[in-house]
Motif scaffolding. Sequence first.
Motif, short mmCIF file in Angstrom:
data_model
loop_
_atom_site.label_atom_id
_atom_site.label_comp_id
_atom_site.label_asym_id
_atom_site.label_seq_id
_atom_site.Cartn_x
_atom_site.Cartn_y
_atom_site.Cartn_z
N GLY A 211 22.83 40.48 60.89
CA GLY A 211 21.86 39.41 60.68
C GLY A 211 21.30 39.34 59.28
O GLY A 211 20.18 38.85 59.08
N ILE A 212 22.06 39.81 58.29
CA ILE A 212 21.62 39.71 56.90
C ILE A 212 22.60 38.85 56.11
O ILE A 212 23.76 38.71 56.49
N GLY A 261 27.04 34.08 48.01
CA GLY A 261 25.75 33.41 48.10
C GLY A 261 24.78 34.09 49.04
O GLY A 261 25.13 34.98 49.81
N ASP A 262 23.54 33.64 48.98
CA ASP A 262 22.49 34.16 49.85
C ASP A 262 22.51 33.37 51.15
O ASP A 262 21.57 32.64 51.48
N HIS A 263 23.63 33.50 51.88
CA HIS A 263 23.78 32.73 53.11
C HIS A 263 24.50 33.57 54.15
O HIS A 263 25.11 34.59 53.84
N MET A 264 24.42 33.11 55.38
CA MET A 264 25.10 33.78 56.47
C MET A 264 26.52 33.26 56.59
O MET A 264 26.77 32.07 56.37
N PRO A 265 27.46 34.10 56.97
CA PRO A 265 28.83 33.62 57.18
C PRO A 265 28.90 32.74 58.42
O PRO A 265 28.04 32.81 59.31
N SER A 266 29.94 31.92 58.49
CA SER A 266 30.07 31.03 59.64
C SER A 266 30.23 31.81 60.93
O SER A 266 29.89 31.32 62.01
#
Length: 275
Positions: A211-212, A261-266
């Motif tokens: 969850g990071i 990026g500062d995002h979650m993977p799909s």
Amino acid sequence: MTVSGRPIAIVGAGPVGSIVAAAMGQAGQDTILIEVSEKRRNQILENGLKVTGRGSWEAPAPIVLTCIEELATHNPFAVLISAKTWALKYILPELRKVVPPDTLVISFQNGIGPEDEVAHYFPRENVARAIVNYAGKVIDETGTTSMSFFNPPNILGPLLHEEDHRLIQIAELMTSAGLTTTTSTQKEMRKLAFFKTILNSSLNALCATSGITMRSAMTYAHTRNLARMLVREGLSVASAVGYNYGEHAMERCMNYLDNGGDHMPSMWSDLRAAN
């Protein structure tokens, strides 16, 4: 810049499809989006296509279709498949019914071998794949796509021939639109796709289960070490099947992941949807 006076169709208006559609649309290329989500279709029809973040593009709403069957009257120059790989078994039989015989079908998907699955339905000389080196997320409230990273170039490669002039045209279009893209040979694409799979495998499951974000995973010492271990394992498997990426492969992988990026993977979104 347009290609052969014909539209380019994009199956799937998630982050990957929306970014390439917005870039092409801003460059003047006629595009067609096929999207099953009514919410996403309405966002695009009402607000057009807008990308912010690491890239910035804005284009009016293209033609948006609700299903592949509606593509029959549009004579696309190429079809870019940016849907989930698991959806190919549903997409490809329908595409085969409506795609003209000279249309190029390109998998804009991760993983090893999606182009081979496409080739079960289309002539191998009309099949290609992309290695996509950008990512982002669609912001729920607005429908804007936030591009979280781009590690250029993207790469296009044919399944059969060593060179395909149609792919060169699409690569030039994407580059002119700000999505720097090159072409490669069929043999080299296999090797490059395996390398990209190593990169995806090192963070996707790690971030989805913990969850990071990807950036956080590369910042925290314990998760960074896990990512390094997974890269090392991936490079070992690559070596076992005959792919050697050179003595600096580990450094290249870690540098790439550091630029994520500062995002979650799909995969994280998929897990949430499954619950």
